[in-house]
Design a protein around this motif. Structure first.
Motif, PDB file in Angstrom:
ATOM      1  N   ALA A  33      93.152  81.256 161.253  1.00  0.00           N
ATOM      2  CA  ALA A  33      93.723  82.595 161.051  1.00  0.00           C
ATOM      3  C   ALA A  33      93.742  83.392 162.356  1.00  0.00           C
ATOM      4  O   ALA A  33      94.659  84.170 162.609  1.00  0.00           O
ATOM      5  N   LEU A  34      92.731  83.177 163.207  1.00  0.00           N
ATOM      6  CA  LEU A  34      92.657  83.871 164.492  1.00  0.00           C
ATOM      7  C   LEU A  34      93.436  83.135 165.563  1.00  0.00           C
ATOM      8  O   LEU A  34      93.548  83.601 166.708  1.00  0.00           O
ATOM      9  N   ASP A  35      93.934  81.946 165.185  1.00  0.00           N
ATOM     10  CA  ASP A  35      94.739  81.106 166.090  1.00  0.00           C
ATOM     11  C   ASP A  35      93.954  80.738 167.357  1.00  0.00           C
ATOM     12  O   ASP A  35      94.449  80.868 168.494  1.00  0.00           O
ATOM     13  N   VAL A  36      92.717  80.330 167.136  1.00  0.00           N
ATOM     14  CA  VAL A  36      91.871  79.859 168.246  1.00  0.00           C
ATOM     15  C   VAL A  36      91.251  78.519 167.851  1.00  0.00           C
ATOM     16  O   VAL A  36      91.099  78.227 166.658  1.00  0.00           O
ATOM     17  N   PRO A  37      90.879  77.704 168.847  1.00  0.00           N
ATOM     18  CA  PRO A  37      90.114  76.505 168.512  1.00  0.00           C
ATOM     19  C   PRO A  37      88.738  76.924 167.983  1.00  0.00           C
ATOM     20  O   PRO A  37      88.224  77.991 168.361  1.00  0.00           O
ATOM     21  N   VAL A  38      88.141  76.077 167.140  1.00  0.00           N
ATOM     22  CA  VAL A  38      86.838  76.439 166.547  1.00  0.00           C
ATOM     23  C   VAL A  38      85.809  76.737 167.636  1.00  0.00           C
ATOM     24  O   VAL A  38      84.979  77.631 167.486  1.00  0.00           O
ATOM     25  N   THR A  39      85.873  75.989 168.742  1.00  0.00           N
ATOM     26  CA  THR A  39      84.887  76.200 169.815  1.00  0.00           C
ATOM     27  C   THR A  39      84.862  77.657 170.268  1.00  0.00           C
ATOM     28  O   THR A  39      83.805  78.191 170.634  1.00  0.00           O
ATOM     29  N   GLU A  40      86.017  78.311 170.208  1.00  0.00           N
ATOM     30  CA  GLU A  40      86.116  79.720 170.651  1.00  0.00           C
ATOM     31  C   GLU A  40      85.199  80.620 169.820  1.00  0.00           C
ATOM     32  O   GLU A  40      84.671  81.626 170.314  1.00  0.00           O
ATOM     33  N   LEU A  41      84.947  80.239 168.559  1.00  0.00           N
ATOM     34  CA  LEU A  41      84.092  81.070 167.690  1.00  0.00           C
ATOM     35  C   LEU A  41      82.628  80.956 168.070  1.00  0.00           C
ATOM     36  O   LEU A  41      81.798  81.743 167.630  1.00  0.00           O
ATOM     37  N   PHE A  42      82.330  79.929 168.887  1.00  0.00           N
ATOM     38  CA  PHE A  42      80.929  79.730 169.274  1.00  0.00           C
ATOM     39  C   PHE A  42      80.707  80.028 170.753  1.00  0.00           C
ATOM     40  O   PHE A  42      79.612  79.828 171.280  1.00  0.00           O
ATOM     41  N   GLU A  43      81.765  80.493 171.424  1.00  0.00           N
ATOM     42  CA  GLU A  43      81.609  80.842 172.849  1.00  0.00           C
ATOM     43  C   GLU A  43      80.798  82.128 172.930  1.00  0.00           C
ATOM     44  O   GLU A  43      81.068  83.093 172.226  1.00  0.00           O
ATOM     45  N   ILE A  44      79.800  82.143 173.782  1.00  0.00           N
ATOM     46  CA  ILE A  44      78.979  83.349 173.967  1.00  0.00           C
ATOM     47  C   ILE A  44      79.663  84.170 175.056  1.00  0.00           C
ATOM     48  O   ILE A  44      79.832  83.718 176.172  1.00  0.00           O
ATOM     49  N   ARG A  45      80.114  85.334 174.694  1.00  0.00           N
ATOM     50  CA  ARG A  45      80.753  86.205 175.698  1.00  0.00           C
ATOM     51  C   ARG A  45      79.838  87.415 175.950  1.00  0.00           C
ATOM     52  O   ARG A  45      79.274  87.943 175.027  1.00  0.00           O
ATOM     53  N   PRO A  46      79.629  87.819 177.238  1.00  0.00           N
ATOM     54  CA  PRO A  46      78.774  88.991 177.518  1.00  0.00           C
ATOM     55  C   PRO A  46      79.365  90.253 176.915  1.00  0.00           C
ATOM     56  O   PRO A  46      80.518  90.289 176.629  1.00  0.00           O
ATOM     57  N   ASN A  73      85.209  77.191 155.865  1.00  0.00           N
ATOM     58  CA  ASN A  73      85.574  78.583 156.117  1.00  0.00           C
ATOM     59  C   ASN A  73      85.603  78.897 157.610  1.00  0.00           C
ATOM     60  O   ASN A  73      86.380  79.740 158.073  1.00  0.00           O
ATOM     61  N   ILE A  74      84.751  78.218 158.385  1.00  0.00           N
ATOM     62  CA  ILE A  74      84.787  78.391 159.848  1.00  0.00           C
ATOM     63  C   ILE A  74      86.175  77.998 160.352  1.00  0.00           C
ATOM     64  O   ILE A  74      86.809  78.696 161.146  1.00  0.00           O
ATOM     65  N   HIS A  75      86.673  76.866 159.827  1.00  0.00           N
ATOM     66  CA  HIS A  75      88.005  76.408 160.252  1.00  0.00           C
ATOM     67  C   HIS A  75      89.102  77.348 159.742  1.00  0.00           C
ATOM     68  O   HIS A  75      90.085  77.596 160.466  1.00  0.00           O
ATOM     69  N   GLU A  76      88.949  77.900 158.548  1.00  0.00           N
ATOM     70  CA  GLU A  76      89.951  78.852 158.031  1.00  0.00           C
ATOM     71  C   GLU A  76      90.035  80.076 158.958  1.00  0.00           C
ATOM     72  O   GLU A  76      91.129  80.547 159.278  1.00  0.00           O
ATOM     73  N   LEU A  77      88.864  80.578 159.389  1.00  0.00           N
ATOM     74  CA  LEU A  77      88.853  81.744 160.278  1.00  0.00           C
ATOM     75  C   LEU A  77      89.466  81.400 161.636  1.00  0.00           C
ATOM     76  O   LEU A  77      90.252  82.176 162.191  1.00  0.00           O
ATOM     77  N   ALA A  78      89.124  80.230 162.160  1.00  0.00           N
ATOM     78  CA  ALA A  78      89.676  79.837 163.470  1.00  0.00           C
ATOM     79  C   ALA A  78      91.198  79.736 163.396  1.00  0.00           C
ATOM     80  O   ALA A  78      91.909  80.240 164.271  1.00  0.00           O
ATOM     81  N   LEU A 135      95.030  86.301 155.985  1.00  0.00           N
ATOM     82  CA  LEU A 135      95.467  85.144 156.786  1.00  0.00           C
ATOM     83  C   LEU A 135      94.591  83.912 156.565  1.00  0.00           C
ATOM     84  O   LEU A 135      95.057  82.769 156.624  1.00  0.00           O
ATOM     85  N   SER A 136      93.302  84.155 156.317  1.00  0.00           N
ATOM     86  CA  SER A 136      92.362  83.030 156.190  1.00  0.00           C
ATOM     87  C   SER A 136      92.175  82.586 154.747  1.00  0.00           C
ATOM     88  O   SER A 136      91.533  81.564 154.480  1.00  0.00           O
ATOM     89  N   GLY A 137      92.694  83.390 153.827  1.00  0.00           N
ATOM     90  CA  GLY A 137      92.518  83.037 152.417  1.00  0.00           C
ATOM     91  C   GLY A 137      91.125  83.313 151.895  1.00  0.00           C
ATOM     92  O   GLY A 137      90.706  82.785 150.876  1.00  0.00           O
ATOM     93  N   LEU A 138      90.398  84.127 152.655  1.00  0.00           N
ATOM     94  CA  LEU A 138      89.030  84.472 152.237  1.00  0.00           C
ATOM     95  C   LEU A 138      89.026  85.900 151.691  1.00  0.00           C
ATOM     96  O   LEU A 138      89.929  86.695 152.004  1.00  0.00           O
ATOM     97  N   HIS A 139      87.973  86.278 150.988  1.00  0.00           N
ATOM     98  CA  HIS A 139      87.916  87.637 150.446  1.00  0.00           C
ATOM     99  C   HIS A 139      87.485  88.616 151.552  1.00  0.00           C
ATOM    100  O   HIS A 139      86.677  88.288 152.418  1.00  0.00           O
ATOM    101  N   ARG A 140      88.035  89.822 151.492  1.00  0.00           N
ATOM    102  CA  ARG A 140      87.728  90.815 152.540  1.00  0.00           C
ATOM    103  C   ARG A 140      86.207  91.089 152.614  1.00  0.00           C
ATOM    104  O   ARG A 140      85.658  91.174 153.704  1.00  0.00           O
ATOM    105  N   THR A 141      85.554  91.188 151.502  1.00  0.00           N
ATOM    106  CA  THR A 141      84.117  91.478 151.545  1.00  0.00           C
ATOM    107  C   THR A 141      83.357  90.304 152.159  1.00  0.00           C
ATOM    108  O   THR A 141      82.335  90.491 152.817  1.00  0.00           O
TER     109      THR A 141
END
Lengths: 76, 76
Positions: free
Chosen positions: A63-76, A56-61, A34-40
């Motif tokens: 692909a995961l269908d989330v805003p980029v900020t979500e990738l930096f949210e600290i969740r317990p 690549n951060i944006h490609e992952l966001a 989905l992100s166009g990145l290599h599995r490894t």
């Protein structure tokens, strides 16, 4: 590379990608496709071994269908 | 490099860094000093010309004293 020697924010980012990916029932292969990145590459990001860059951060966001900020949210 | 040929998310990131920096009355030199990055690097990030990576993203967030998510907030 032992996790202890890795940068905490790379580990946190990788853990966040894995959590979002598994929440969506996606395999690493599917997220890579989905992100166009290599599995490894996706695997090494999740292990906190990558100093991943903006594009690549944006490609992952997208692909995961989330805003980029979500990738930096600290969740317990 | 004309802005039009650059990636929108790099431009958005650069604009956000500049806005946060100027809000704090910091010069590019001072932000570079605080973040441990080179001034010309900070300048090129702000112009949207850099595919900045995670480590430097965190250096800039720390230097601006904001959470990383703040660097990805889209402000009108």
């Amino acid at each position: 590379m032992p996790r202890t020697s890795q940068k905490p924010h790379r580990i946190a980012f990788g853990d966040r990608v894995r959590a979002l990916r598994t929440d969506r029932g996606l395999s690493q292969e599917k997220l890579a496709e989905l992100s166009g990145l290599h599995r490894t590459y996706v695997s090494s990001v999740e292990r906190g071994e990558r100093n991943i860059a903006l594009d690549n951060i944006h490609e992952l966001a997208d692909a995961l269908d989330v805003p980029v900020t979500e990738l930096f949210e600290i969740r317990p």
